[in-house]
Design a protein around this motif. Structure first.
Motif, PDB file in Angstrom:
ATOM      1  N   UNK A 176      34.958   3.203  33.039  1.00  0.00           N
ATOM      2  CA  UNK A 176      36.025   3.958  32.392  1.00  0.00           C
ATOM      3  C   UNK A 176      36.661   3.138  31.275  1.00  0.00           C
ATOM      4  N   UNK A 177      37.391   3.816  30.402  1.00  0.00           N
ATOM      5  CA  UNK A 177      37.989   3.133  29.262  1.00  0.00           C
ATOM      6  C   UNK A 177      39.062   2.137  29.670  1.00  0.00           C
ATOM      7  N   UNK A 178      39.565   2.211  30.900  1.00  0.00           N
ATOM      8  CA  UNK A 178      40.538   1.219  31.365  1.00  0.00           C
ATOM      9  C   UNK A 178      39.856   0.038  32.071  1.00  0.00           C
ATOM     10  N   UNK A 179      38.515   0.026  32.054  1.00  0.00           N
ATOM     11  CA  UNK A 179      37.768  -1.074  32.654  1.00  0.00           C
ATOM     12  C   UNK A 179      37.372  -0.857  34.102  1.00  0.00           C
ATOM     13  N   UNK A 180      37.824   0.227  34.719  1.00  0.00           N
ATOM     14  CA  UNK A 180      37.455   0.516  36.099  1.00  0.00           C
ATOM     15  C   UNK A 180      35.978   0.891  36.164  1.00  0.00           C
ATOM     16  N   UNK A 181      35.270   0.360  37.199  1.00  0.00           N
ATOM     17  CA  UNK A 181      33.826   0.564  37.299  1.00  0.00           C
ATOM     18  C   UNK A 181      33.443   1.162  38.648  1.00  0.00           C
ATOM     19  N   UNK A 182      32.414   1.985  38.620  1.00  0.00           N
ATOM     20  CA  UNK A 182      31.833   2.559  39.831  1.00  0.00           C
ATOM     21  C   UNK A 182      30.321   2.448  39.716  1.00  0.00           C
ATOM     22  N   UNK A 183      29.667   2.002  40.795  1.00  0.00           N
ATOM     23  CA  UNK A 183      28.220   1.809  40.796  1.00  0.00           C
ATOM     24  C   UNK A 183      27.573   2.736  41.816  1.00  0.00           C
ATOM     25  N   UNK A 184      26.634   3.527  41.370  1.00  0.00           N
ATOM     26  CA  UNK A 184      25.832   4.354  42.260  1.00  0.00           C
ATOM     27  C   UNK A 184      26.268   5.799  42.299  1.00  0.00           C
ATOM     28  N   UNK A 185      25.287   6.672  42.510  1.00  0.00           N
ATOM     29  CA  UNK A 185      25.587   8.096  42.604  1.00  0.00           C
ATOM     30  C   UNK A 185      26.427   8.403  43.827  1.00  0.00           C
ATOM     31  N   UNK A 186      26.411   7.504  44.809  1.00  0.00           N
ATOM     32  CA  UNK A 186      27.211   7.709  46.017  1.00  0.00           C
ATOM     33  C   UNK A 186      28.670   7.304  45.822  1.00  0.00           C
ATOM     34  N   UNK A 187      29.050   6.924  44.599  1.00  0.00           N
ATOM     35  CA  UNK A 187      30.452   6.615  44.300  1.00  0.00           C
ATOM     36  C   UNK A 187      31.087   7.668  43.392  1.00  0.00           C
ATOM     37  N   UNK A 189      32.289  10.547  44.259  1.00  0.00           N
ATOM     38  CA  UNK A 189      33.521  11.054  44.874  1.00  0.00           C
ATOM     39  C   UNK A 189      34.691  10.114  44.583  1.00  0.00           C
ATOM     40  N   UNK A 190      34.407   8.810  44.574  1.00  0.00           N
ATOM     41  CA  UNK A 190      35.452   7.838  44.248  1.00  0.00           C
ATOM     42  C   UNK A 190      35.879   7.966  42.790  1.00  0.00           C
ATOM     43  N   UNK A 191      34.912   8.178  41.913  1.00  0.00           N
ATOM     44  CA  UNK A 191      35.234   8.386  40.495  1.00  0.00           C
ATOM     45  C   UNK A 191      36.107   9.620  40.331  1.00  0.00           C
ATOM     46  N   UNK A 192      35.759  10.683  41.010  1.00  0.00           N
ATOM     47  CA  UNK A 192      36.533  11.926  40.981  1.00  0.00           C
ATOM     48  C   UNK A 192      37.965  11.668  41.456  1.00  0.00           C
ATOM     49  N   UNK A 193      38.095  10.969  42.580  1.00  0.00           N
ATOM     50  CA  UNK A 193      39.419  10.687  43.135  1.00  0.00           C
ATOM     51  C   UNK A 193      40.235   9.795  42.200  1.00  0.00           C
ATOM     52  N   UNK A 194      39.568   8.833  41.580  1.00  0.00           N
ATOM     53  CA  UNK A 194      40.271   7.940  40.655  1.00  0.00           C
ATOM     54  C   UNK A 194      40.815   8.718  39.459  1.00  0.00           C
ATOM     55  N   UNK A 195      39.975   9.576  38.896  1.00  0.00           N
ATOM     56  CA  UNK A 195      40.414  10.358  37.755  1.00  0.00           C
ATOM     57  C   UNK A 195      41.540  11.324  38.124  1.00  0.00           C
ATOM     58  N   UNK A 196      41.588  11.713  39.387  1.00  0.00           N
ATOM     59  CA  UNK A 196      42.659  12.606  39.863  1.00  0.00           C
ATOM     60  C   UNK A 196      43.936  11.832  40.174  1.00  0.00           C
ATOM     61  N   UNK A 197      43.850  10.494  40.138  1.00  0.00           N
ATOM     62  CA  UNK A 197      45.025   9.668  40.454  1.00  0.00           C
ATOM     63  C   UNK A 197      45.206   9.430  41.936  1.00  0.00           C
ATOM     64  N   UNK A 198      44.195   9.725  42.728  1.00  0.00           N
ATOM     65  CA  UNK A 198      44.289   9.585  44.186  1.00  0.00           C
ATOM     66  C   UNK A 198      43.705   8.286  44.709  1.00  0.00           C
ATOM     67  N   UNK A 199      43.137   7.483  43.848  1.00  0.00           N
ATOM     68  CA  UNK A 199      42.458   6.260  44.303  1.00  0.00           C
ATOM     69  C   UNK A 199      42.788   5.111  43.350  1.00  0.00           C
TER      70      UNK A 199
END
Length: 199
Positions: A176-187, A189-199
């Protein structure tokens, strides 16, 4: 608006198993995506990874169980041992890069169609006819495959350098543009939650 740099390889089964979920998540949150195909073998070499052919048999045995499970969860067909894998990923990557620069079609659909061609349709994504067909299916001019060779090659190499410098070590990888990283298709849901402000 959030932005996602999407580092992936057109040879990666895990990038294939992403399906269209990345695009759905981005649309849900109003995020933009830049697609950054790269040479996964070179990335592994540069960041301490191991090519499948060089991995311990135990790791490959687990991979043979995990990939079909992941495909079933994703609702996607998968051939665990495609007829044309590994192959030269460069032509398909160059086409994606050129299509992104020219516009005029659905880039997410193009990426998925190339991955699907390899992992579900027994097609060789190094072949010009396969790449052209994928371009047309996604609404792009098939001639992009010819026009974008030089620029595609330069950007393909640049994507690898950028990935290494940003700390990317596998595919698919989302930065992400803020430097947050997620690795793998199994993450995803975490990317979704992060963008929603829940993670």
């Amino acid at each position: 608006m959030a932005h996602i740099d999407y580092y992936f390889a057109t040879l990666s089964p895990y990038a294939y198993l992403t399906g269209t979920r990345l695009e759905e998540i981005a649309a849900k949150h109003g995020a933009s995506i830049t697609y950054k195909p790269l040479d996964i073998g070179a990335l592994f070499t540069r960041t301490g990874g191991t090519l499948p052919k060089d991995r311990h048999p135990s790791r490959m045995a687990y991979r043979a169980q995990e990939l079909p499970r992941a495909a079933k969860k994703a609702g996607l067909p998968l051939n665990l041992k495609p007829a044309h894998w590994p192959t030269n990923a460069a032509p398909s990557a160059y086409a994606i890069i050129a299509a992104q620069q020219e516009g005029g079609g659905d880039l997410g659909r193009l990426v998925h169609s190339i991955l699907r061609a390899s992992w579900a349709e027994e097609k060789d994504i190094a072949e010009d006819s396969v790449v052209r067909d994928c371009l047309e299916q996604a609404g792009f001019d098939a001639g992009i495959a010819d026009r974008g060779l030089l620029a595609g090659a330069e950007q393909y190499a640049a994507n690898l350098e950028e990935a290494v410098n940003k700390g990317v070590f596998g595919a698919p990888f989302y930065v992400l543009d803020d430097g947050t990283m997620f690795w793998g298709q199994d993450r995803l849901d975490d990317l979704d939650a992060y963008l929603a402000g829940d993670l």
